[in-house]
Design a protein around this motif. Structure first.
Motif, PDB file in Angstrom:
ATOM      1  N   GLN A  18      18.947 -55.055  -0.106  1.00 14.81           N
ATOM      2  CA  GLN A  18      19.611 -56.361  -0.110  1.00 14.81           C
ATOM      3  C   GLN A  18      18.904 -57.375   0.781  1.00 14.81           C
ATOM      4  O   GLN A  18      18.834 -58.554   0.422  1.00 14.81           O
ATOM      5  CB  GLN A  18      21.073 -56.199   0.295  1.00 14.81           C
ATOM      6  CG  GLN A  18      21.899 -55.519  -0.792  1.00 14.81           C
ATOM      7  CD  GLN A  18      23.283 -55.154  -0.323  1.00 14.81           C
ATOM      8  OE1 GLN A  18      23.432 -54.369   0.610  1.00 14.81           O
ATOM      9  NE2 GLN A  18      24.302 -55.702  -0.967  1.00 14.81           N
ATOM     10  N   LYS A  22      17.415 -60.743  -0.721  1.00 20.19           N
ATOM     11  CA  LYS A  22      17.933 -61.999  -0.162  1.00 20.19           C
ATOM     12  C   LYS A  22      16.780 -62.913   0.239  1.00 20.19           C
ATOM     13  O   LYS A  22      16.764 -64.101  -0.093  1.00 20.19           O
ATOM     14  CB  LYS A  22      18.826 -61.689   1.039  1.00 20.19           C
ATOM     15  CG  LYS A  22      19.416 -62.891   1.709  1.00 20.19           C
ATOM     16  CD  LYS A  22      20.309 -62.449   2.867  1.00 20.19           C
ATOM     17  CE  LYS A  22      20.736 -63.603   3.730  1.00 20.19           C
ATOM     18  NZ  LYS A  22      21.585 -63.191   4.834  1.00 20.19           N
ATOM     19  N   ARG A  60      24.120 -53.418  -3.906  1.00 22.15           N
ATOM     20  CA  ARG A  60      23.256 -52.253  -3.798  1.00 22.15           C
ATOM     21  C   ARG A  60      23.264 -51.469  -5.112  1.00 22.15           C
ATOM     22  O   ARG A  60      24.321 -51.118  -5.636  1.00 22.15           O
ATOM     23  CB  ARG A  60      23.700 -51.369  -2.643  1.00 22.15           C
ATOM     24  CG  ARG A  60      22.700 -50.264  -2.324  1.00 22.15           C
ATOM     25  CD  ARG A  60      23.051 -49.533  -1.078  1.00 22.15           C
ATOM     26  NE  ARG A  60      24.434 -49.052  -1.181  1.00 22.15           N
ATOM     27  CZ  ARG A  60      25.170 -48.727  -0.145  1.00 22.15           C
ATOM     28  NH1 ARG A  60      24.709 -48.845   1.068  1.00 22.15           N
ATOM     29  NH2 ARG A  60      26.401 -48.290  -0.312  1.00 22.15           N
TER      30      ARG A  60
END
Length: 127
Positions: A18, A22, A60
């Motif tokens: 993540q 991001k 996830r």
């Protein structure tokens, strides 16, 4: 009959990391709207455009939600040719710029997990 649903809020995208995802989407211009552990082991990272609208939730990946999918998600840009070059320079795997007479300029790209997205020129004469 009243409307049951009135808007699209967010679309989940499965990613293996993540933080890495991001960072990659921030380079495309998305901003973090929410980044929180909603329950132990379940982190929700929600990103969107500065002007609002629907968001991407980087969740996830796992057995039931594998990464490497065709998301079907279309992102808009005012200049597909410039976006095509910029996305390639950012290190994404970028597909051919499709220039059809009857449709707006568009192309695909894949994130680091192999998820496929689309970028389409908005505001052009063909859109």
């Amino acid at each position: 009959m009243s409307e049951t649903c009135t808007e699209v809020l967010t679309v989940a995208v499965p990613v293996t990391d993540q933080d890495r995802a991001k960072s990659q989407f921030e380079r495309l211009g998305l901003r973090t709207r929410l980044d929180a552990e909603l329950q132990p082991g379940f982190r929700w990272v929600e990103m969107g455009m500065a002007g609002g609208g629907a968001t991407l939730s980087l969740v996830r990946a796992g057995e039931e939600l594998p990464a490497g999918i065709n998301t079907g998600i279309r992102l808009g840009t005012p200049d597909a040719r410039a976006a095509h070059a910029a996305v390639r320079e950012l290190g994404f795997e970028v597909g051919e710029l499709l220039d059809w007479e009857t449709a707006p300029l568009m192309f695909t790209f894949r994130d680091l997990d192999g998820n496929r997205f689309y970028i389409t020129e908005v505001g052009s004469q063909n859109s």
